[in-house]
Enzyme design. Sequence first.
Site, mmCIF file in Angstrom:
data_model
loop_
_atom_site.group_PDB
_atom_site.id
_atom_site.type_symbol
_atom_site.label_atom_id
_atom_site.label_comp_id
_atom_site.label_asym_id
_atom_site.label_seq_id
_atom_site.Cartn_x
_atom_site.Cartn_y
_atom_site.Cartn_z
ATOM 1 C CG ASP A 98 -11.811 -7.272 12.128
ATOM 2 O OD1 ASP A 98 -13.051 -7.218 11.840
ATOM 3 O OD2 ASP A 98 -11.124 -6.343 11.895
ATOM 4 C CB ILE A 99 -11.887 -14.242 12.040
ATOM 5 C CG1 ILE A 99 -11.615 -15.637 12.544
ATOM 6 C CG2 ILE A 99 -11.475 -13.882 10.687
ATOM 7 C CD1 ILE A 99 -12.404 -16.863 11.488
ATOM 8 C CG HIS A 124 10.223 9.014 0.348
ATOM 9 N ND1 HIS A 124 9.463 9.168 -0.385
ATOM 10 C CD2 HIS A 124 10.872 7.746 -0.280
ATOM 11 C CE1 HIS A 124 9.088 8.348 -1.395
ATOM 12 N NE2 HIS A 124 10.200 7.175 -1.338
ATOM 13 C CD GLU A 132 7.649 11.881 1.913
ATOM 14 O OE1 GLU A 132 7.525 10.688 1.187
ATOM 15 O OE2 GLU A 132 8.688 12.367 1.696
ATOM 16 C CB CYS A 187 11.107 8.909 -4.211
ATOM 17 S SG CYS A 187 11.538 7.415 -4.482
#
Length: 544
Positions: free
Chosen positions: A146-147, A516, A518, A382
């Site tokens: 990838d460039i 959050h 999680e 949330c």
Amino acid sequence: MTRFIFITGGVVSSLGKGLASAALGALLQARGYKVRLRKLDPYLNVDPGTMSPYQHGEVYVTDDGAETDLDLGHYERFTGVACRRSDSVTTGQIYMDVITRERRGDYLGATIQVIPHVTDAIKEFARGDLEDEDFVLCEIGGTVGDIEGLPFLEAIRQLGNELGRERSLFMHLTLLPYIPAAGELKTKPTQHSVKELQSVGIQPDILLCRSDRDIPVEQRRKIGLFCNIRPEAVIAALDVHSIYQVPLSYHREGLDTEVLRHFGMLASEAEPDLSRWTGIMERVDNPEGSVRIAVVGKYTSLLDSYKSLAESLTHGGIANNVKVELDWIDSEIFETETEALMRLEDVHGILVPGGFGERGSEGKIAAVTFAREHKIPYFGICFGMQMACIEVARNMAEIKGAGSTEFGPCAEPVVGLLTEWSRGNMRETRSAEGDLGGTMRLGAYECHLEAGTRVRQIYGEERIFERHRHRYEVNINYRDALQGAGLVFSGMSPDGVLPEIVELPSHPWFVGVQFHPELKSKPFDPHPLFTSFIEAAVEQSRLV
């Protein structure tokens, strides 16, 4: 002495560099070493905070408020080491830093170039903000070739030369596809990927080869010959049925052994203590039952949007020794299909996760109503908490115009734009006209839990710290009306202004949180809210 391990990937994307890095970190931890994991992402965004979840999956948030790649979630879940802002960098951040320095005149009139200025900034990041870590694992995002990744590859090449082989190791993750017509694994993609890496001056020391079957000795020897490494350093990254089996699988294949051999550290090493992972897999492989959880979201067509959420529900299952089956439901179907709510009849728990924007919001509110009326355990996270408050306002408190200003002007703004809040002794402010990137309420904030509430019992503490990522809040001006209807505000910010947790005592298990949870759950340390939610789902399964 800190040693650096650089992890690159080739052939195709999504091979699992993040999991490989996290699993290797866990193996080194199991041998008693202190580790740190970092992600170098080549995209031009300053961070993934303004990206659509369909573009980049979930945005993982650290305690200090950095919006980062989801791989940092893997790092934390596997090692328990809390990531920091300094553990994630992008091309956008690097160029912003370099250009800021140039504008200040820090380069003393020099012509600013990729080499050395950009590569020096990348190296500063890789080596900065370290303490006494034994190993720093740096994952390079993207795929070799990838460039946009070239400056990062050049930077780690330079860093490898500066550190020397005794302090640096290059690990390359590739794909060994099996071609059924030929009846064999094909090594050519790996050969070409290594050649691409060698073309930028990096010779890998270890090859981690993704495969759906064992790699024959002859194939390992062939890869070693063409790629200029020892056959023993060709490690099979075999497919497994649980990501928490990856550390055990990599250890069986000898990954940690090869890493220590490279650094000359193997002679004095005993076997690692992998009891943590064998214990987790024992529960994953031998559950005592199962529960079905409906996740009603708006990004369900790309499950990486909810990566931490899915893993946290699994952790809740591990804590309760049950298998958690997830039913991913697009909330919009509840707005367009009259019979769609029937899908919720047989589930044992309903979870509405975070999200942004009006699309699908009425469907989420319909799911809240169903959970409340049918006494099914409900967990709102949330946006899911905000929709729960709007649902209670409309259907229990008789506030018929209840809505959120996120969707435009409304008669009763039960949820509104957050413009200022406290962070410790500091006051932070935002405006609706400001930039979107990095302007939400981000990172860990303190929350006080009310005595005698469900969440106080769940946490067993009066004060907690949880991670946030949101721009809108439940309007404190509606607290009395909502509590009069039966919704208890069981968690508040220290100044008593921002609602953090709500619950319905009249319901078997109905909790909404503004943060959050999680983001802090781990397989060996499940978050108490997910543990309790799955426990409630187990009880629900006994009733149906």
